[in-house]
Design an enzyme around this catalytic site. Structure first.
Site, mmCIF file in Angstrom:
data_model
loop_
_atom_site.group_PDB
_atom_site.id
_atom_site.type_symbol
_atom_site.label_atom_id
_atom_site.label_comp_id
_atom_site.label_asym_id
_atom_site.label_seq_id
_atom_site.Cartn_x
_atom_site.Cartn_y
_atom_site.Cartn_z
ATOM 1 N N THR A 194 63.808 52.080 -16.635
ATOM 2 C CA THR A 194 62.687 52.522 -15.792
ATOM 3 C C THR A 194 62.312 51.448 -14.767
ATOM 4 O OG1 THR A 194 61.039 51.706 -17.377
ATOM 5 C CG2 THR A 194 61.683 54.032 -17.558
ATOM 6 N N LEU A 253 69.502 39.396 -26.601
ATOM 7 C CA LEU A 253 68.689 38.277 -27.102
ATOM 8 C C LEU A 253 69.528 37.047 -27.447
ATOM 9 C CD1 LEU A 253 65.686 37.984 -27.348
ATOM 10 C CD2 LEU A 253 65.806 38.922 -29.664
ATOM 11 N N SER A 305 59.748 48.653 -22.514
ATOM 12 C CA SER A 305 59.488 50.005 -23.038
ATOM 13 C C SER A 305 59.031 50.872 -21.880
ATOM 14 C CB SER A 305 58.360 49.991 -24.082
ATOM 15 O OG SER A 305 57.957 51.331 -24.366
ATOM 16 N N LYS A 341 60.711 33.468 -35.208
ATOM 17 C CA LYS A 341 60.717 32.750 -36.491
ATOM 18 C C LYS A 341 61.739 31.607 -36.433
ATOM 19 C CE LYS A 341 61.353 33.199 -41.374
ATOM 20 N NZ LYS A 341 62.053 33.895 -42.424
ATOM 21 N N TYR A 344 56.290 57.415 -28.672
ATOM 22 C CA TYR A 344 55.724 56.182 -28.105
ATOM 23 C C TYR A 344 54.620 55.646 -29.020
ATOM 24 C CZ TYR A 344 53.422 53.294 -24.441
ATOM 25 O OH TYR A 344 52.860 52.281 -23.694
HETATM 26 P P1 NAD Z 1 57.711 49.999 -16.783
HETATM 27 O O1 NAD Z 1 58.449 51.223 -17.161
HETATM 28 O O2 NAD Z 1 57.414 49.765 -15.349
HETATM 29 O O3 NAD Z 1 58.474 48.710 -17.331
HETATM 30 C C1 NAD Z 1 59.175 48.678 -18.537
HETATM 31 C C2 NAD Z 1 60.463 47.890 -18.317
HETATM 32 O O4 NAD Z 1 61.178 47.813 -19.573
HETATM 33 C C3 NAD Z 1 61.408 48.553 -17.311
HETATM 34 O O5 NAD Z 1 61.827 47.619 -16.358
HETATM 35 C C4 NAD Z 1 62.573 49.058 -18.170
HETATM 36 O O6 NAD Z 1 63.783 49.131 -17.456
HETATM 37 C C5 NAD Z 1 62.568 48.042 -19.301
HETATM 38 N N1 NAD Z 1 63.207 48.523 -20.547
HETATM 39 C C6 NAD Z 1 62.950 49.681 -21.202
HETATM 40 N N2 NAD Z 1 63.697 49.757 -22.324
HETATM 41 C C7 NAD Z 1 64.431 48.615 -22.367
HETATM 42 C C8 NAD Z 1 65.368 48.105 -23.292
HETATM 43 N N3 NAD Z 1 65.724 48.771 -24.392
HETATM 44 N N4 NAD Z 1 65.918 46.888 -23.033
HETATM 45 C C9 NAD Z 1 65.565 46.189 -21.919
HETATM 46 N N5 NAD Z 1 64.672 46.634 -21.021
HETATM 47 C C10 NAD Z 1 64.108 47.829 -21.247
HETATM 48 O O7 NAD Z 1 56.377 49.988 -17.648
HETATM 49 P P2 NAD Z 1 55.098 49.034 -17.558
HETATM 50 O O8 NAD Z 1 53.960 49.847 -17.083
HETATM 51 O O9 NAD Z 1 55.447 47.771 -16.854
HETATM 52 O O10 NAD Z 1 54.852 48.723 -19.094
HETATM 53 C C11 NAD Z 1 55.321 47.516 -19.691
HETATM 54 C C12 NAD Z 1 54.840 47.420 -21.135
HETATM 55 O O11 NAD Z 1 53.417 47.496 -21.184
HETATM 56 C C13 NAD Z 1 55.373 48.527 -22.041
HETATM 57 O O12 NAD Z 1 55.673 47.977 -23.303
HETATM 58 C C14 NAD Z 1 54.209 49.476 -22.159
HETATM 59 O O13 NAD Z 1 54.226 50.181 -23.374
HETATM 60 C C15 NAD Z 1 53.024 48.525 -22.082
HETATM 61 N N6 NAD Z 1 51.804 49.227 -21.615
HETATM 62 C C16 NAD Z 1 51.659 49.546 -20.281
HETATM 63 C C17 NAD Z 1 50.518 50.223 -19.868
HETATM 64 C C18 NAD Z 1 50.277 50.561 -18.422
HETATM 65 O O14 NAD Z 1 49.222 51.107 -18.104
HETATM 66 N N7 NAD Z 1 51.146 50.237 -17.509
HETATM 67 C C19 NAD Z 1 49.547 50.602 -20.816
HETATM 68 C C20 NAD Z 1 49.761 50.297 -22.148
HETATM 69 C C21 NAD Z 1 50.883 49.577 -22.540
#
Ligand code: NAD
Ligand code: UDP
Length: 309
Positions: free
Chosen positions: A35, A58, A73, A103, A143
């Site tokens: 994404t 990693l 994510s 760890k 999720y």
């Molecule tokens: P986003 O989709 O813009 O960024 C997520 C990034 O993770 C992307 O660049 C995607 O390519 C990468 N990714 C996904 N799966 C992957 C994998 N298996 N291995 C490596 N990279 C992977 O989303 P965001 O808004 O930047 O959100 C980032 C984090 O913050 C997430 O964990 C999300 O759950 C959390 N979060 C965001 C919000 C919000 O309002 N934006 C709210 C609550 C939590």
């Protein structure tokens, strides 16, 4: 300091990387670009990028990392449902791999959890000791429950493995580098206003959200990373608005027709979201400072440039 950021090509990860680099820290990022967007990284001089999945990549990360931030994510309901297997895996298996990394290396580990762990909350505002109201088998559960189990893993490693780990729960955040097409409401409304299209409002628009501007969030995340606090700590803006109020505000600031097209409310869509941020205030000395009006303006300026490019 050397920090690892998973999900570095995404909205929050790229802004967090930029903030660390501007303060002279070294940043290693992992992203599979499911994404994310390479464009988000084009101005990040000095970033070490590992392109691939978290679990698979990693082993390539040097072990002298001070803080590991786990942000990989999908975050928008549309994307996390479309990428369900990846979403479940990266928040559970990915979190476990990073906890084992921490760890082994002694790095501080910080887990990006979410207000979604409160589900459709029966109390408002939401404090961290509220356990939530989540449908474990509904479409959003890929999720919500993955994030909840991610928190369980972190709590286990804190309790039993002496890992310096922390959980924070992000409420709806918006700003530059957010994918204008990822389906989240602020980016969608701003894009629709810029294009002169009607707003797509799901349900009757009376549901509420609390919207935080990215620069505020990044300050909070860095404070959490540099503390040794286990959390969970809510990070979000406590100002609560209905979606109809948001649509009006976007029209006033960005323009457009202001027309609204009402569509069906998705299953299990939460009716309310409002963070209690007392813990963030007292423990991290953090609170948001950017108003929603100012944040919409800044995001619209960025998006106008981005959409035309
Ligand atoms: P986003 O989709 O813009 O960024 C997520 C990034 O993770 C992307 O660049 C995607 O390519 C990468 N990714 C996904 N799966 C992957 C994998 N298996 N291995 C490596 N990279 C992977 O989303 P965001 O808004 O930047 O959100 C980032 C984090 O913050 C997430 O964990 C999300 O759950 C959390 N979060 C965001 C919000 C919000 O309002 N934006 C709210 C609550 C939590
Ligand atoms: N929403 C909407 N129109 C859209 C996109 C979202 O009405 O084009 C609604 C969605 O149903 C939810 C709220 O806006 O009630 C916030 O959605 P978002 O995807 O931003 O994040 P959530 O907080 O639900 O994870």
């Amino acid at each position: 300091m050397k920090v690892l950021i998973t999900g570095v090509g995404g909205f929050i990860g790229s802004n967090l990387a930029a903030a660390h680099l501007s303060q002279g820290h070294q940043v290693i990022g992992i992203d599979n670009f499911s994404t994310g967007n390479h464009e988000n990284l084009k101005e990040l001089q000095g970033l070490t990028l590992i392109e691939g999945g978290v679990i698979e990549s990693l082993g390539q990360v040097s072990e002298d990392v001070n803080i590991a931030y786990h942000f990989a994510s999908p975050a928008s309901p549309e994307k996390y449902m479309a990428l369900a297997m990846n979403t479940m895996e990266v928040n559970t298996g990915g979190t476990l791999s990073l906890l084992q990394f921490s760890k082994r290396t002694g790095a501080r580990f910080v887990f990006a959890s979410t207000s979604e762990i409160y589900g459709d909350p029966l109390v408002s505002p939401q404090t961290e000791d509220y356990w939530g109201n989540v449908n474990p088998i509904g479409p959003r559960s890929v999720y919500d429950e993955a994030k909840r189990f991610g928190e369980t893993l972190v709590a286990h490693f804190q309790r039993e493995e002496n890992v310096n780990a922390g959980i924070f729960r992000i409420f709806n955040t918006y700003g530059p580098n957010m994918d204008p097409f990822d389906g989240r409401v602020v980016s969608t409304f701003i894009r629709q206003a810029l294009k002169g299209e009607p707003f797509t409002v799901f349900g009757d628009g009376s549901q509420t959200r609390s919207f935080c501007y990215i620069d505020d969030l990044v300050r909070g995340i860095m404070a959490m990373g540099q503390s040794n606090h286990p959390g969970p700590i809510n990070l979000g803006n406590p100002r609560e608005n209905t979606l109809l109020e948001l649509a009006k505000m976007v029209t006033d600031i960005v323009g457009g027709s202001g027309e609204i097209k009402f569509l069906d409310l998705p299953q299990d869509d939460p009716k309310k979201r409002n963070p209690d941020i007392s813990k963030a205030r007292s423990i991290l000395g953090w609170e948001p400072t950017v108003s929603l009006e100012e944040g919409i303006q800044k995001t619209a300026t960025w998006m106008a440039k981005n959409l035309s490019a």
